[in-house]
Design an enzyme around this catalytic site. Structure first.
Site, PDB file in Angstrom:
ATOM      1  N   LYS A 245       2.525   4.895  -6.510  1.00 35.32           N
ATOM      2  CA  LYS A 245       3.745   5.688  -6.359  1.00 35.32           C
ATOM      3  C   LYS A 245       4.684   5.116  -5.300  1.00 35.32           C
ATOM      4  CE  LYS A 245       1.154   9.537  -4.530  1.00 35.32           C
ATOM      5  NZ  LYS A 245       0.463   9.191  -3.284  1.00 35.32           N
TER       6      LYS A 245
ATOM      7  N   LYS B  96      -2.432  -2.228  -9.338  1.00 31.67           N
ATOM      8  CA  LYS B  96      -2.515  -0.838  -9.810  1.00 31.67           C
ATOM      9  C   LYS B  96      -1.147  -0.153  -9.756  1.00 31.67           C
ATOM     10  CE  LYS B  96      -3.312   2.101  -5.904  1.00 31.67           C
ATOM     11  NZ  LYS B  96      -3.808   3.376  -5.469  1.00 31.67           N
TER      12      LYS B  96
ATOM     13  N   LYS C 124      -1.014  -1.537   5.106  1.00 27.40           N
ATOM     14  CA  LYS C 124       0.110  -0.663   5.481  1.00 27.40           C
ATOM     15  C   LYS C 124       0.789  -1.126   6.765  1.00 27.40           C
ATOM     16  CE  LYS C 124      -0.541   3.281   2.634  1.00 27.40           C
ATOM     17  NZ  LYS C 124      -0.530   4.715   2.428  1.00 27.40           N
TER      18      LYS C 124
END
Ligand code: ATP
Ligand code: LTN
Length: 334
Positions: free
Chosen positions: A202, A199, A117
């Protein structure tokens, strides 16, 4: 027979960081719903975690409420479980601060989510993003949780929560229950429809990579039709067929059919037919959820009543743990 008090405590949470995907639903939420009958479940919308990346206030407010309503629509039942909004229970942020002081810089630096991140949001590598796992540890430890259902991506954070609990208990005597990961046997790992080795996430900028539980039927159909596959044109699980393997996995999770049964059903048929069938199955699965969501989201009073009721109870339970921890450290009770 177990009395309700004896049931093991399960804690889990989801961030309202965007729209909830089919991956979140099949991999996590659907299992939470099932756990409610056998465990003392505590679920939260982790809004405090979400501000570790910048949120636009209006969208954020909407995402929090949508996540709450959608989880109810998926079957989280406030008669059986506690289900609240993290920021409504002040003990979370308070214990997080305390635990920060028992968490090492080196430990937090090793977290892969932090590394990922901070690379992705290089202009905003804030202290909250770094300390994210101690807030997650607080969430879990406040309720003396026995088990935490999490996906593979959160295992490292759970391991850290265990280490923090053990460290604190080692210094002050038994204070926190050391939680175990709960590995579900039925949870599906849903992959991106565009890059099926990754994966479904969202926060993927490519909207065709994910299907949201609230996507309209024609959007779901379009996204599945665009799903990346291979050139073999055989509906069967196989090596190097990540796209088709993923679609079979989704079909299986939604219909309950095995991969072999699906392969037999679609023998001799092309990918086009198969993709349409997967999309139709997913549309059927989300239809009742979407209908319930519409009811909940249009009944704000009901939502407020539910999250307040749970937050009040959560506060009482968690306050006991916070008080115990603070007393052991040497803080003076008020
Ligand atoms: P983000 O993109 O913001 O990281 P995400 O979609 O990856 O979000 P999280 O909020 O990190 O989702 O995860 C919520 C829950 O859903 C977790 O328990 C996680 O393991 C599960 N989950 C997320 N993505 C998938 C997936 N593709 N397949 C199965 N489970 C998933
Ligand atoms: N970090 C988690 C959400 C989360 C959580 C928790 C999960 C916040 N607090 C406590 C389990 C237990 C995520 O992003 N999936």
């Amino acid at each position: 027979m177990d009395t309700p008090e004896k049931k093991k405590v399960i804690f889990s949470a989801i961030q309202p960081s965007g729209t909830i995907t089919l991956g979140n639903y099949l991999g996590a939420l659907r299992n939470w719903v099932k756990l409610q009958d056998n465990y003392n479940c505590i679920f939260a919308v982790a809004d405090l975690h979400a501000i570790t990346v910048r949120q636009e206030p209006k969208t954020f407010r909407q995402n929090i409420l949508n996540a709450y309503a959608l989880l109810l629509a998926c079957g989280i039942d406030t008669e059986k479980s506690l289900f609240f909004i993290q920021s409504h229970v002040h003990t979370h942020a308070e214990l997080a601060w305390v635990l920060n002081c028992y968490t090492q810089f080196g430990e937090l630096s090793r977290m892969t989510q932090f590394k990922d991140k901070s690379a992705k949001h290089a202009d905003n590598v804030n202290a909250g993003l770094f300390a994210y796992p101690s807030l997650m540890a607080a969430d879990i430890l406040l309720y003396q949780s026995d088990m935490v259902p999490v996906g593979a991506d959160q295992k490292q954070h759970l391991e850290l929560a265990r280490n923090i609990a053990e460290r604190f208990n080692g210094i002050y005597g038994n204070t926190f229950k050391v939680p175990e990961p709960y590995i579900s046997t039925v949870g599906a790992r849903v992959m991106s429809l565009q890059e099926p080795t990754k994966k479904m996430s969202k926060s993927d900028e490519n909207v065709n990579a994910w299907v949201a539980v609230l996507d309209k039927p024609d959007t779901i159909m379009k996204k599945f039709k665009r799903a990346v596959t291979d050139s073999e044109a055989v509906v069967k699980v196989g090596e190097g067929k990540d796209g088709i393997n993923n679609l079979i996995g989704i079909m299986s999770a939604v219909t309950g059919k095995t991969a072999d049964e699906i392969a037999i059903e679609f023998e001799g048929k092309g990918y086009g037919d198969f993709k349409t069938a997967v999309a139709e199955a997913v549309i059927e699965e989300v239809k009742p959820i979407q209908a319930r969501f519409d009811e909940y989201i249009n009944n704000k009073d009901y939502l407020v009543e539910q999250y307040r009721k749970s937050a009040e109870i959560a506060e009482k339970i968690s306050q006991r743990t916070l008080d115990k921890a603070m007393k052991k450290i040497g803080f003076i009770a008020k």
